[in-house]
Scaffold this motif. Structure first.
Motif, PDB file in Angstrom:
ATOM      1  N   GLY A 161       0.757  -1.062  -0.298  1.00  0.00           N
ATOM      2  CA  GLY A 161      -0.307   0.216   0.014  1.00  0.00           C
ATOM      3  C   GLY A 161       0.934   1.653   0.142  1.00  0.00           C
ATOM      4  O   GLY A 161       0.089   2.228  -0.451  1.00  0.00           O
ATOM      5  N   PHE A 162       1.868   1.135   0.095  1.00  0.00           N
ATOM      6  CA  PHE A 162       3.159   2.196   0.409  1.00  0.00           C
ATOM      7  C   PHE A 162       3.570   2.950  -0.778  1.00  0.00           C
ATOM      8  O   PHE A 162       3.426   3.425  -1.185  1.00  0.00           O
ATOM      9  CB  PHE A 162       3.954   1.898   1.758  1.00  0.00           C
ATOM     10  N   ILE A 163       4.195   1.497  -1.373  1.00  0.00           N
ATOM     11  CA  ILE A 163       4.708   1.521  -2.845  1.00  0.00           C
ATOM     12  C   ILE A 163       3.896   2.062  -3.789  1.00  0.00           C
ATOM     13  O   ILE A 163       3.283   0.805  -4.010  1.00  0.00           O
ATOM     14  CB  ILE A 163       5.764   0.329  -3.004  1.00  0.00           C
ATOM     15  N   GLY A 164       3.985   3.097  -4.743  1.00  0.00           N
ATOM     16  CA  GLY A 164       3.448   3.316  -5.885  1.00  0.00           C
ATOM     17  C   GLY A 164       2.386   4.171  -5.637  1.00  0.00           C
ATOM     18  O   GLY A 164       1.830   4.248  -4.548  1.00  0.00           O
ATOM     19  N   SER A 165       2.144   5.156  -6.702  1.00  0.00           N
ATOM     20  CA  SER A 165       0.914   5.999  -6.679  1.00  0.00           C
ATOM     21  C   SER A 165       0.207   5.756  -7.860  1.00  0.00           C
ATOM     22  O   SER A 165       0.901   6.006  -9.542  1.00  0.00           O
ATOM     23  CB  SER A 165       1.959   7.913  -6.848  1.00  0.00           C
ATOM     24  N   PRO A 166      -0.988   5.880  -8.061  1.00  0.00           N
ATOM     25  CA  PRO A 166      -1.776   5.952  -7.270  1.00  0.00           C
ATOM     26  C   PRO A 166      -0.925   4.392  -5.395  1.00  0.00           C
ATOM     27  O   PRO A 166      -0.411   3.672  -6.817  1.00  0.00           O
ATOM     28  CB  PRO A 166      -2.993   6.131  -7.301  1.00  0.00           C
ATOM     29  N   ALA A 167      -2.012   4.309  -4.972  1.00  0.00           N
ATOM     30  CA  ALA A 167      -1.254   2.741  -3.902  1.00  0.00           C
ATOM     31  C   ALA A 167      -1.909   1.890  -5.155  1.00  0.00           C
ATOM     32  O   ALA A 167      -3.113   1.617  -5.214  1.00  0.00           O
ATOM     33  CB  ALA A 167      -1.816   3.481  -2.394  1.00  0.00           C
ATOM     34  N   MET A 168      -1.681   0.781  -4.387  1.00  0.00           N
ATOM     35  CA  MET A 168      -2.088  -0.189  -4.499  1.00  0.00           C
ATOM     36  C   MET A 168      -3.601  -0.557  -3.971  1.00  0.00           C
ATOM     37  O   MET A 168      -3.767  -0.430  -2.794  1.00  0.00           O
ATOM     38  CB  MET A 168      -1.404  -1.606  -4.220  1.00  0.00           C
ATOM     39  N   GLY A 224      -4.367  -7.887  -3.483  1.00  0.00           N
ATOM     40  CA  GLY A 224      -4.252  -6.107  -4.080  1.00  0.00           C
ATOM     41  C   GLY A 224      -3.922  -6.143  -5.162  1.00  0.00           C
ATOM     42  O   GLY A 224      -3.315  -7.201  -5.965  1.00  0.00           O
ATOM     43  N   VAL A 225      -4.509  -5.271  -5.817  1.00  0.00           N
ATOM     44  CA  VAL A 225      -4.102  -5.028  -7.446  1.00  0.00           C
ATOM     45  C   VAL A 225      -3.894  -3.508  -7.483  1.00  0.00           C
ATOM     46  O   VAL A 225      -4.385  -2.475  -6.946  1.00  0.00           O
ATOM     47  CB  VAL A 225      -6.276  -5.143  -7.879  1.00  0.00           C
ATOM     48  N   ARG A 226      -2.757  -3.793  -8.750  1.00  0.00           N
ATOM     49  CA  ARG A 226      -2.277  -2.330  -9.149  1.00  0.00           C
ATOM     50  C   ARG A 226      -3.316  -1.283  -9.772  1.00  0.00           C
ATOM     51  O   ARG A 226      -4.270  -2.209 -10.705  1.00  0.00           O
ATOM     52  CB  ARG A 226      -0.891  -2.091  -9.511  1.00  0.00           C
TER      53      ARG A 226
END
Length: 147
Positions: free
Chosen positions: A15-22, A59-61
């Protein structure tokens, strides 16, 4: 950073890595994978065998959610707003999963997209589903999900 993005070790990192979050959803283990709204997201049996319970966190990006029309199999999402960014955009919406509100973000075409107030159905891109143990928060998938 690429390894953390493709293979987060736990729900916090996912949930922290990536923008927008997973996007993170509670899900029930069923035959063939995990429950994803009115459909089933395919997940390998060996991945699900490592779960401590019949419930997992999926979780799905945003770039791995396929946006479809109402009536198709998947997770129904009410569109709150679409952020237009030129060729791409982000759909921000919400749904209810196992009695709780879940916010959803999906990448969409920046010019042709659903509008606020509409309902769409999302499904994960095949083989792009991250699975985490609900009790420990640890990743259950053994292989990286690459793009």
């Amino acid at each position: 950073p690429r390894e953390l993005y493709e293979t987060p070790n736990n729900v916090f990192v996912a949930g922290f890595i990536g923008s927008p979050a997973m996007n993170l959803f509670p899900a029930t283990v069923v035959d063939g994978g995990v429950e994803f709204g009115s459909g089933v997201a395919a997940v390998e049996r060996e991945t699900l065998d490592n779960a401590s319970d019949k419930s997992v966190t999926v979780g799905v990006r945003p770039e791995d959610l396929i946006v479809g029309a109402p009536g198709s199999q998947g997770l129904s999402v009410e569109v709150d707003v679409v952020e237009e960014l030129g060729a791409d955009g982000y759909l921000y919406g919400h749904t209810e999963v196992q009695g709780q509100r879940v916010d959803v973000v999906a990448r969409v075409d920046g010019r042709v997209h659903p509008n606020a107030g509409e309902t769409v159905v999302v499904t994960p891109e095949p083989k792009h589903v991250h699975v985490f143990d609900t009790a420990s928060g640890l990743r259950l998938n053994r292989t990286a999900i690459t793009h």
